[in-house]
Design a protein around this motif. Structure first.
Motif, mmCIF file in Angstrom:
data_model
loop_
_atom_site.group_PDB
_atom_site.id
_atom_site.type_symbol
_atom_site.label_atom_id
_atom_site.label_comp_id
_atom_site.label_asym_id
_atom_site.label_seq_id
_atom_site.Cartn_x
_atom_site.Cartn_y
_atom_site.Cartn_z
ATOM 1 N N SER A 179 0.828 -1.207 0.000
ATOM 2 C CA SER A 179 0.000 0.000 0.000
ATOM 3 C C SER A 179 0.863 1.256 0.000
ATOM 4 N N VAL A 180 1.923 1.251 0.785
ATOM 5 C CA VAL A 180 2.816 2.410 0.841
ATOM 6 C C VAL A 180 3.559 2.589 -0.477
ATOM 7 N N MET A 181 3.977 1.482 -1.095
ATOM 8 C CA MET A 181 4.751 1.568 -2.327
ATOM 9 C C MET A 181 3.964 2.176 -3.480
ATOM 10 N N SER A 182 2.645 2.155 -3.376
ATOM 11 C CA SER A 182 1.825 2.744 -4.433
ATOM 12 C C SER A 182 1.629 4.249 -4.273
ATOM 13 N N GLU A 183 2.149 4.819 -3.209
ATOM 14 C CA GLU A 183 1.974 6.246 -2.957
ATOM 15 C C GLU A 183 2.940 7.075 -3.813
ATOM 16 N N PRO A 184 2.523 8.278 -4.195
ATOM 17 C CA PRO A 184 3.373 9.123 -5.058
ATOM 18 C C PRO A 184 4.689 9.523 -4.412
ATOM 19 N N GLU A 187 7.540 7.119 -5.196
ATOM 20 C CA GLU A 187 8.062 7.298 -6.550
ATOM 21 C C GLU A 187 8.896 8.570 -6.636
ATOM 22 N N ALA A 188 8.466 9.618 -5.935
ATOM 23 C CA ALA A 188 9.250 10.856 -5.924
ATOM 24 C C ALA A 188 10.617 10.618 -5.284
ATOM 25 N N GLY A 189 10.644 9.797 -4.248
ATOM 26 C CA GLY A 189 11.922 9.470 -3.617
ATOM 27 C C GLY A 189 12.838 8.724 -4.566
ATOM 28 N N ARG A 190 12.277 7.823 -5.383
ATOM 29 C CA ARG A 190 13.095 7.111 -6.371
ATOM 30 C C ARG A 190 13.664 8.087 -7.403
ATOM 31 N N VAL A 191 12.824 9.032 -7.807
ATOM 32 C CA VAL A 191 13.238 9.987 -8.842
ATOM 33 C C VAL A 191 14.430 10.814 -8.386
ATOM 34 N N VAL A 192 14.434 11.211 -7.112
ATOM 35 C CA VAL A 192 15.523 12.054 -6.628
ATOM 36 C C VAL A 192 16.754 11.229 -6.244
ATOM 37 N N GLY A 193 16.704 9.913 -6.459
ATOM 38 C CA GLY A 193 17.877 9.077 -6.257
ATOM 39 C C GLY A 193 18.034 8.460 -4.886
ATOM 40 N N HIS A 198 17.120 3.893 2.260
ATOM 41 C CA HIS A 198 16.544 5.176 2.667
ATOM 42 C C HIS A 198 15.035 5.182 2.469
ATOM 43 N N LEU A 199 14.570 4.612 1.364
ATOM 44 C CA LEU A 199 13.131 4.550 1.128
ATOM 45 C C LEU A 199 12.426 3.741 2.217
ATOM 46 N N VAL A 200 13.038 2.622 2.601
ATOM 47 C CA VAL A 200 12.435 1.787 3.643
ATOM 48 C C VAL A 200 12.381 2.540 4.964
ATOM 49 N N ARG A 201 13.492 3.173 5.344
ATOM 50 C CA ARG A 201 13.544 3.885 6.629
ATOM 51 C C ARG A 201 12.674 5.126 6.627
ATOM 52 N N GLN A 202 12.655 5.858 5.532
ATOM 53 C CA GLN A 202 11.987 7.155 5.509
ATOM 54 C C GLN A 202 10.493 7.055 5.231
ATOM 55 N N TYR A 203 10.086 6.104 4.391
ATOM 56 C CA TYR A 203 8.692 6.075 3.946
ATOM 57 C C TYR A 203 7.948 4.805 4.363
#
Length: 294
Positions: A179-184, A187-193, A198-203
């Motif tokens: 459910s979280v992975m489908s949030e915008p 994807e914005a976090g992936r775009v900024v590198g 970091h994605l797991v810890r932050q989001y």
């Protein structure tokens, strides 16, 4: 006019009169508060057991099979030990087993669930098939098998219970992660590198805490019940250490002449399990965004 003014004031402060009232009412859920009170009382009893218990739980200081009285509030067992003191100290065993076994289940389930939900694809498929295989076995039967293979002890009972409940945590965590992975914002976090870590810890982790809290409170009750079952079968806490399930096992022989030996440990298990279940219901009402929005 005064009532209308009060409503407008509430709307300005909290967004609307309804939203101002919603959260406090959920916190005042009587079932949840009752569960919280029972859990808090159980924790206090466990921590203050030496101060509350009138006798040493292992001391044979009274006559055998005495009925409840002013000197022995819940009677005595087949060896003359005070039943009330043993139930008080048994709360420590139940809480310790419940907390540690659920912590084990949480660690294993979180590792599998986050990996499956975050990586998806073949990783998700393989991990979830393993979870499905675990779910194919009845939980108590699997716990008995694991505890039997490891050996009869409280430590092995905690490991067995943790392994049995880990798939439930993995499945719930995986669903929350998907459910979280489908949030915008992911994807914005992936775009900024941002890196996967970091994605797991932050989001991911901060957004799956709420369902985990509810799941932990519910499975604490299940773990306490499973520990009582394993101790009843001789695979959990070993005598002479007091454990509610072990006390029920010893009481079987004396049910006709001393029923209180089984009644009071059974009541202790029932009350504590209900307390954790009620607390889980209350936490669900408070933390579930769908219920808050209704």
């Amino acid at each position: 006019m005064s009532g209308a003014t009060d409503t407008v004031t509430l709307a300005r402060v909290g967004g609307s009169a309804r939203s101002w009232w919603t959260l406090p009412h959920r916190w005042r859920n009587p079932i949840g508060l009752l569960g919280a009170a029972v859990v808090l009382l159980t924790v206090i009893v466990a921590l203050a057991a030496p101060l509350i218990a009138p006798y040493d739980p292992d001391a044979q200081e009274s006559e055998r099979l005495l009925p409840p009285s002013s000197s022995n509030l819940m009677g005595t067992d087949e060896l003359g030990r005070d039943t009330f003191s043993r139930i008080v100290f048994g709360a420590r065993v139940s809480l310790q087993v419940g907390i540690i076994s659920v912590f084990i289940a949480l660690l294993i389930g979180a590792a599998f669930g986050i990996a499956a939900g975050f990586l998806q694809g073949r990783t998700d498929a393989w991990l979830m098939r393993g979870v499905d295989i675990m779910f194919a076995f009845p939980g108590l039967v699997l716990a008995i098998v694991i505890a039997g293979l490891l050996g009869a002890s409280r430590t092995n009972a905690m490991i067995a219970i943790g392994l049995v409940y880990a798939p439930a945590f993995a499945r719930v965590i995986r669903g929350s992660v998907l459910s979280v992975m489908s949030e915008p914002y992911v994807e914005a976090g992936r775009v900024v590198g941002s890196t996967n870590g970091h994605l797991v810890r932050q989001y991911v982790v901060p957004n799956i805490v709420a369902p985990l809290i509810v799941l932990i409170s519910v499975y604490l009750s299940s773990a306490i019940l499973a520990e009582a079952a394993l101790s009843f079968l001789g695979l959990g806490t070993q005598p002479p250490e007091p454990a509610w399930g072990g006390m029920l096992n010893l009481a079987r022989t004396y049910m006709e002449i001393s029923p209180w030996m089984a009644i009071f440990p059974g009541l202790a298990i029932m009350i504590v399990v209900l307390g954790f279940n009620f607390l889980g219901d209350g936490l669900r009402d408070v933390l579930d965004p769908r219920l808050r929005a209704s």
